[in-house]
Write a protein that holds these residues in place. Sequence first.
Motif, short mmCIF file in Angstrom:
data_model
loop_
_atom_site.label_atom_id
_atom_site.label_comp_id
_atom_site.label_asym_id
_atom_site.label_seq_id
_atom_site.Cartn_x
_atom_site.Cartn_y
_atom_site.Cartn_z
N UNK A 196 0.84 -1.21 0.00
CA UNK A 196 0.00 0.00 0.00
C UNK A 196 0.87 1.25 0.00
N UNK A 197 1.81 1.32 0.98
CA UNK A 197 2.62 2.53 1.11
C UNK A 197 3.50 2.72 -0.12
N UNK A 243 -7.85 11.64 13.62
CA UNK A 243 -9.19 11.16 13.27
C UNK A 243 -9.94 12.21 12.45
N UNK A 246 -8.61 12.51 8.88
CA UNK A 246 -8.89 11.35 8.04
C UNK A 246 -10.36 11.26 7.67
N UNK A 285 -9.69 14.82 2.27
CA UNK A 285 -10.19 13.45 2.14
C UNK A 285 -11.33 13.39 1.11
N UNK A 307 -9.91 13.49 -2.40
CA UNK A 307 -9.43 12.18 -2.86
C UNK A 307 -10.60 11.33 -3.33
N UNK A 359 -3.73 10.34 -6.21
CA UNK A 359 -2.54 9.74 -5.59
C UNK A 359 -1.74 10.80 -4.85
N UNK A 370 -3.44 11.90 -1.74
CA UNK A 370 -3.37 10.88 -0.69
C UNK A 370 -2.01 10.95 0.01
N UNK A 427 -2.06 13.92 2.32
CA UNK A 427 -2.86 13.65 3.53
C UNK A 427 -2.05 12.83 4.54
N UNK A 428 -1.41 11.78 4.05
CA UNK A 428 -0.66 10.91 4.96
C UNK A 428 0.53 11.65 5.55
N UNK A 448 -0.60 13.93 8.31
CA UNK A 448 -0.84 13.17 9.54
C UNK A 448 0.47 12.91 10.26
N UNK A 449 1.50 12.48 9.51
CA UNK A 449 2.78 12.17 10.13
C UNK A 449 3.44 13.42 10.71
#
Lengths: 300, 277
Positions: free
Chosen positions: B24-25, B197, B200, B227, B230, B245, B248, B251-252, B255-256
Amino acid sequence: MSPSRTDLPLLWTLRALAALAGAITLLIVAFLILEAWPALQTPGLSHFLTDASWFPASTTPQFNLIPMVAGTLAATLGAMLLATPLGIAAALFSRFYAPPAIASWFRRLLELLAGIPSVVYGFWGLVVLTPLIRQWAPPGQSLLAAILILSLMILPTIALLSETALRSIPRAYLQGAAALGLSRWATIRGVALPAAHCGIMSSILLAAGRAIGETMAVLMVAGNIVKVPDSLFAPVRTLTANIALELGYALDGHRAALFVSGLILLALIVLLVSMSDWIMRDDPGTAPEALTQAQVPQHG
Amino acid sequence: MADRIATVFMWGVALLISAVFAWIVGDLLLQGLPHLSWGFLSATPTDAGRAGGILPILVSTLLILAVCMVVAIPLGLGTAVLLSEFGRRNPLFGRLVRYSLDVLAGVPSIVFGLFGNAFFSLYLGMGFSILSGGLTLACMVLPLLIRSSETALRAVPDDYRRAAAALGLPVFATLWRILLPAATPGLIAGLVLGIGRALAETAALLFTSGYVDRMPGSLLDSGRSLSIHIYDLAMNVPGGESNAYASAVVLIMLLLIINALTFRAADRWLHQRITAV
């Protein structure tokens, strides 16, 4: 703390905030019922089960929710069948099999998996998974795709909460097993799993709740045809996806019918949460605070 | 024999999970990173999002998050303080609030969407707006914030409370000077979970903050979150895949980054409070 007179305003402010926070649940239930009321009265609850099909917007509207309920149940059960053994195995791996360094990395990986937004899971499922399934058996967007994506999403929940339950087994149990010369697998089967079974059951119920409530990922990979699925490769529509697809243009009776399905979802969740609470209450091993949904980062 | 089979099975499952994670990653990074650039972050979307960037979407996302946190943090912290510090004075009230929050924690996000649409958007007349979306998210992250803050406060040793009482400190000073600073790492951890949360979330925003991808002029404008962007590019816009893509990946990464930054800030703040007092 025991507040003095000058602290009373603070105490009452805190009480007001807490009352407001606690009232949100009531407000949600009240507004769902209020909006669903027209549909509960004029077609009546039985229509949601006995109507010929789901044509909520036609002049003679029909409100059969059975295909969506079947879709939700099929996807949830399938995901539970797949994710439960894998999730428990992952918890056992990180507690009993992996060397400490690998175990902590593996745990972090599970937390990352739990933190990936559901829309990203759905997107990945749509562009990577469904084409693979399509090569095997068209159309690709199917019950199977929904089951696979859901399993992936609830697996970290089961694994992380089960691992917490396994961690809180009294040390003496495991030392006793070691003193008896039990092998690792015999220790797990005879001592660890029985001792932690309440926590593990509770994690499975919480994961089931999450699978039932999941919307975006399922919406993006399941195909969304209103029909009781007759095979794994058939497209399905779940209760949640149905709301997400139709609320945008729903009016009057149609809108009320969608709020009825929201009430059904809420009832299912309350049932699962209560069962999980009830199981944990009887559990002698773990403290009730040890296992809550708040401990795992959730998908949106 | 059974022991050996079990060992092989456990390692196999762990490898399988790691492999899927890498798949996935890896896929997201391989397909997303080439489309990611400063231009993508600082341009407005054109051609329904197929071309252009995501600037207004980032602004809307951050505004929704800000509304959510401005409402949820005081409400959550206040409730947590009441439950952990004054819970014994009124056990029934505490139990009711806690049960209500347990149910709230399990409510599916699309049901929050239904509620937000009926209550904030229509009943309170906010329409499809950033305000309505942010308030809906606040209801959603509240149980998470309260539960983690309560746990953090309960973890502060009782000696601190006794010492403060012995000094005759008023409750407010005890809270502000002693208990909250001591509980900060736990409070921040809960905050990060809540932000994660909220960032996401998609389903609860579909019918509250809406789809409009223009730059929002005020909190009462509709704004599209990252979100939802996407989702829309993947489902409704043929040819929107590459920008989906890239979004996404953004977004990730967001979050990090938030995760890393807040933990560092918590460290520094805690250090200052303790050395200053």
